[in-house]
Each structure stands twice: as structure tokens, then as C-alpha cells.
Design a protein around this motif. Structure first.
Motif, mmCIF file in Angstrom:
data_model
loop_
_atom_site.group_PDB
_atom_site.id
_atom_site.type_symbol
_atom_site.label_atom_id
_atom_site.label_comp_id
_atom_site.label_asym_id
_atom_site.label_seq_id
_atom_site.Cartn_x
_atom_site.Cartn_y
_atom_site.Cartn_z
ATOM 1 N N THR A 67 1.126 -1.300 -0.040
ATOM 2 C CA THR A 67 0.023 -0.339 0.202
ATOM 3 C C THR A 67 1.117 1.395 -0.102
ATOM 4 O OG1 THR A 67 -1.684 -1.086 1.130
ATOM 5 C CG2 THR A 67 -1.518 1.288 1.527
ATOM 6 N N ALA A 105 -6.868 -3.897 -5.709
ATOM 7 C CA ALA A 105 -6.352 -3.616 -6.071
ATOM 8 C C ALA A 105 -5.376 -4.982 -6.744
ATOM 9 C CB ALA A 105 -5.391 -3.156 -4.691
ATOM 10 N N PRO A 135 -9.328 -1.427 -1.949
ATOM 11 C CA PRO A 135 -8.225 -3.125 -2.178
ATOM 12 C C PRO A 135 -8.672 -4.394 -3.327
ATOM 13 C CG PRO A 135 -8.541 -1.172 0.060
ATOM 14 C CD PRO A 135 -9.875 -1.059 -0.789
ATOM 15 N N TRP A 161 -7.566 2.253 2.702
ATOM 16 C CA TRP A 161 -6.125 1.966 3.101
ATOM 17 C C TRP A 161 -5.587 1.486 4.100
ATOM 18 C CZ3 TRP A 161 -5.730 -0.986 -2.047
ATOM 19 C CH2 TRP A 161 -6.237 -0.186 -3.268
ATOM 20 N N CYS A 162 -6.185 2.200 4.782
ATOM 21 C CA CYS A 162 -4.957 1.745 6.161
ATOM 22 C C CYS A 162 -5.570 1.190 7.185
ATOM 23 C CB CYS A 162 -4.092 3.406 6.506
ATOM 24 S SG CYS A 162 -3.158 3.900 5.064
#
Length: 425
Positions: free
Chosen positions: A35, A189, A186, A142-143
């Protein structure tokens, strides 16, 4: 709805029986590394370009209205952005905005009067309106929450540069790259294999904030840094050089404190208050000391004002971490961006060229603003603690389970609706 109710599993939940605790450190590290190698550079460069444009005109006396013109259009575009961001994947929308934005920046080299500059900045303000909201959504998508602070600090940075043609052309290319390289989520991805996509869903499920965008809806500190320093008797070239340390302070302070917050839980509000306090100390030095007699001390005060970035970065990261539900995340992002625009419209008007270099009216306004920022940090922290204790008392200790997080995402529960949600601070 009771989050404990059983509902039919979605495709993303099929065959996902693990919790985050079952993932190995190597798996988590590999997901975060991939990422950071793809998503974060795109976000960092995108926001860097935005800062460069603002700082580049910082020493111009007519900059007050140039800056306000930019944010009038920036503010007006927030509401169309609120609608558009639900119709396109985040990466696609940012790419669409960045490409013509970069082309407009290239035309700045042809502007030789106020009218030309004002026209270009009006257009770039319209195109930049989506960036802050989109970066906040990307953070949440994403986090995990404990990674938000440091990543926000890096993409909301203050890297200095002053060459319009180079970064304008680069921004045009970045728009094309963002369009093709930024995945929709994600789960789609291109740099994750099938197993890693599955693990990414497990890793983010317990955050219970959701990771996908739905298709429905239910700063004068850096800007006038160069202008203030130029009033100390430096030429334009040396002004740019002498202004750079404030950006360095902002970057180092943000990176250091947000990195600490990754390993020490529940310190973000403390660092928020600390950053505002350090900024206030610097502003008091600039405001009260006589620059002709203590120019070096005044410069030190101006550099301490680089701590402004700490509070803002942590505010953005907490907004990402503490907001659940796709619609509410978009609304929260729009709210932050609108307040950002309003502040940048009003702020420059307090800096009057006749008051250079000390700008007592402007610095005085900033002193009031950052005092309020420190106070709101205390209030925000207290509210988070109170609400967490209230929920523990009424509903029991929160369960940190992937299944609950996935159900909350599928049902698009907000942080208030999801009784298993606990706020970080």
C-alpha cells in the motif's frame, strides 16, 4: 439495527473466518508495504502539488486576493464534488481533476498581470476542490486507524518548490497516472494477489468504518510565510531560502509525532494540543518582539509556527479514524474541506501589506484561531473518553471481531449506529 443480528453473507465475507489477530506480522507488513509503495506516493505528490502552488505566490503583495479567489471557487465546488465523488471511484475522480489542473498550472508562466493570475487560480481552485476529501477517503479505505496519522502527515506535507512549469507539467502526468494506477478499493487492487485482497478485508474489518464508497447519499500560515520573511529585509531569492525551515519544521514535527502515535495509543489529541501550543509560542514571539532588534529570534518564532501542521494533520487523521459509514465519511470530508476553504478565504484578508513585516492584525487573528484549536483538542479528547465509557457501561466492552466490522460495513452503519464502535483519541 442490532449489529449482532445475523445477515446473509456477502461475497467479500465468504470464506473469511479469521480475525485480524490470526494474521501474521509478515502478512500485515506485506500488505502495508505494498500500500505504501503504490497508494501513498500518489497521495503525497498530489497534495504536495497543491501546497507548491500556494507557496509560490507567497511573497506577492497582491496575494491576498489571489488566494481568496482560489478558495471562493474551491468552496463553491464542494457541493458538486459531494455528488460526483459518489458516482466515480476515488482514484478515477482525482485523476480526472488533476490532469486539467496540471495544464492550467503550466499556463501560469504566461500570466503577467493580476487578471491572468486570478483567472487561472479561479480554475485551479475548482479542480483542486476534491483533493482533500479524496485523500481522507483514501486514508480510511487503505489504512487501519493506527496508521492514519503518519500517512496523513506525509500526504498533507509542506515540501517547498517554486517552479510553475515543472510541477504543472508533472501534475498533468500525475493526473493520468492517478487515473490508471489508483484502484477503486483494496478488493480491486492490481498489486494485491487474490489472497492478499482477502487478507486486506480481514485487516480493515475491525476498524468498522467501511472501506468502499457507496453510490448514494442518505491557510494563511504557509501562504504568508514568504511575505512575512521578505519584510525582514531579504531579497526574493533569500526569502525563499529563509522560508524553507518552516516547511522543514512542519514536516519533521508531523512525521515524528505521528510516528510516535503509531506505537503509543491514544496520544493524538495530546499531540494536537501540543502542536497548537508550540505554534502559539512562535506566533507570540513574532507578534511581540521588535523585528529590527531581534530579527533572528523573530525568525525562530516564524519557524516554530511550522507546528501548525501537526494539529491539522492529527485532526484529519482522527476524522478518518472516528467516522463510520460511507455516506458519513464523505459528509465529514466535505465539512473539513469547506472549513479549510472558508479559513483560507478569510485568513489572507487579515494580512495587510502596510503592516509588513510583523502583520499585527494577521498574527493576532492567528493567535485567536490557534488558542481555539488547542481548546477544541481538549474538548474533543474529553468527548471521546466520555462516549467510550458510556458505551462500555451500557453495551459492555467492545468486541474486536472482523465479522462485526464486515457486517457494519455491509450495512453502512455510522459510528453512532454501530454500538461496537469505540473512538480513538
Amino acid at each position: 439495527m442490532d449489529v449482532g443480528d445475523k445477515s446473509p453473507k456477502s461475497d467479500r465475507e465468504d470464506e473469511i473466518d479469521e480475525t485480524v489477530e490470526t494474521l501474521t506480522k509478515a502478512q500485515l507488513k506485506r500488505l502495508m508495504l505494498k500500500t505504501d509503495l503504490v497508494i501513498m506516493p500518489l497521495a503525497i505528490v498530489c497534495l504536495t502539488i497543491a501546497f507548491l502552488e500556494k507557496n509560490a505566490l507567497g511573497y506577492a503583495a497582491k496575494y491576498s486576493w489571489l488566494d481568496s479567489i482560489f478558495y471562493f471557487r474551491y468552496l463553491a465546488m464542494k457541493f458538486p464534488t459531494l455528488w460526483l465523488i459518489t458516482r466515480f471511484p476515488v482514484g478515477t475522480y482525482v485523476g480526472i481533476c488533476l490532469t486539467p489542473w496540471g495544464a492550467c498550472l503550466c499556463f501560469l508562466v504566461l500570466c503577467h498581470n493580476f487578471t491572468g493570475l486570478a483567472t487561472v487560480r479561479f480554475i485551479t481552485g475548482m479542480l483542486e476542490a476534491a483533493t482533500l476529501l479524496c485523500m481522507m477517503l483514501i486514508n480510511a479505505m487503505w489504512c487501519p486507524p493506527d496508521k492514519h496519522s503518519l500517512r496523513t502527515a506525509f500526504w498533507h506535507n509542506t515540501f517547498p518548490d517554486y517552479i510553475f512549469l515543472i510541477y504543472g507539467a508533472f501534475n498533468l502526468l500525475l493526473g493520468i497516472l492517478f487515473f490508471f494506477a489508483m484502484p477503486e478499493s483494496p478488493a480491486k487492487a492490481w498489486f494485491f494477489n487474490a489472497e492478499e485482497k482477502r487478507l486486506a478485508a480481514i485487516r480493515l474489518a475491525p476498524t468498522q468504518t467501511g472501506i468502499e464508497s457507496r453510490k448514494h447519499l442518505a491557510a494563511p500560515i504557509t501562504n504568508f510565510n514568504s511575505l512575512t520573511i521578505s519584510g525582514y529585509g531579504f531579497g526574493k531569492t533569500k526569502t525563499l531560502l529563509m522560508a524553507t525551515p518552516q516547511a522543514a519544521v512542519a514536516m519533521v514535527a508531523s512525521a515524528t509525532l505521528t510516528a510516535v502515535s503509531m506505537y503509543v495509543p491514544k496520544v493524538r489529541c495530546f499531540f494536537w494540543i501540543f502542536g497548537a501550543t508550540m505554534y502559539l509560542i512562535g506566533a507570540v514571539m513574532v507578534h511581540t518582539l521588535h523585528f529590527a532588534e531581534t530579527r533572528n529570534v523573530n525568525l525562530a518564532g516564524a519557524y516554530l509556527m511550522g507546528f501548525y501542521n501537526v494539529s491539522w494533520v492529527l485532526t484529519l487523521s482522527l476524522s478518518s479514524s472516528n467516522t463510520g459509514g460511507a455516506t458519513k465519511k464523505i459528509f465529514m470530508g466535505i465539512t473539513c474541506a469547506v472549513m479549510y476553504a472558508v479559513g483560507n478565504i478569510i485568513g489572507p484578508q487579515f494580512f495587510i501589506s502596510s503592516q509588513s513585516p510583523t502583520h499585527p492584525l494577521g498574527i493576532g487573528a492567528i493567535l485567536v484561531a490557534f488558542t481555539l484549536m488547542a481548546i477544541t483538542g481538549v474538548v474533543y479528547c474529553a468527548l471521546c473518553i466520555f462516549e467510550n465509557k458510556r458505551r462500555d457501561r451500557l453495551y459492555g466492552v467492545a468486541q474486536d471481531e472482523a465479522a462485526i466490522g464486515l457486517q457494519a460495513e455491509r450495512d453502512d452503519l455510522t459510528d453512532r449506529q454501530n454500538l461496537n464502535f469505540r473512538y480513538t483519541y
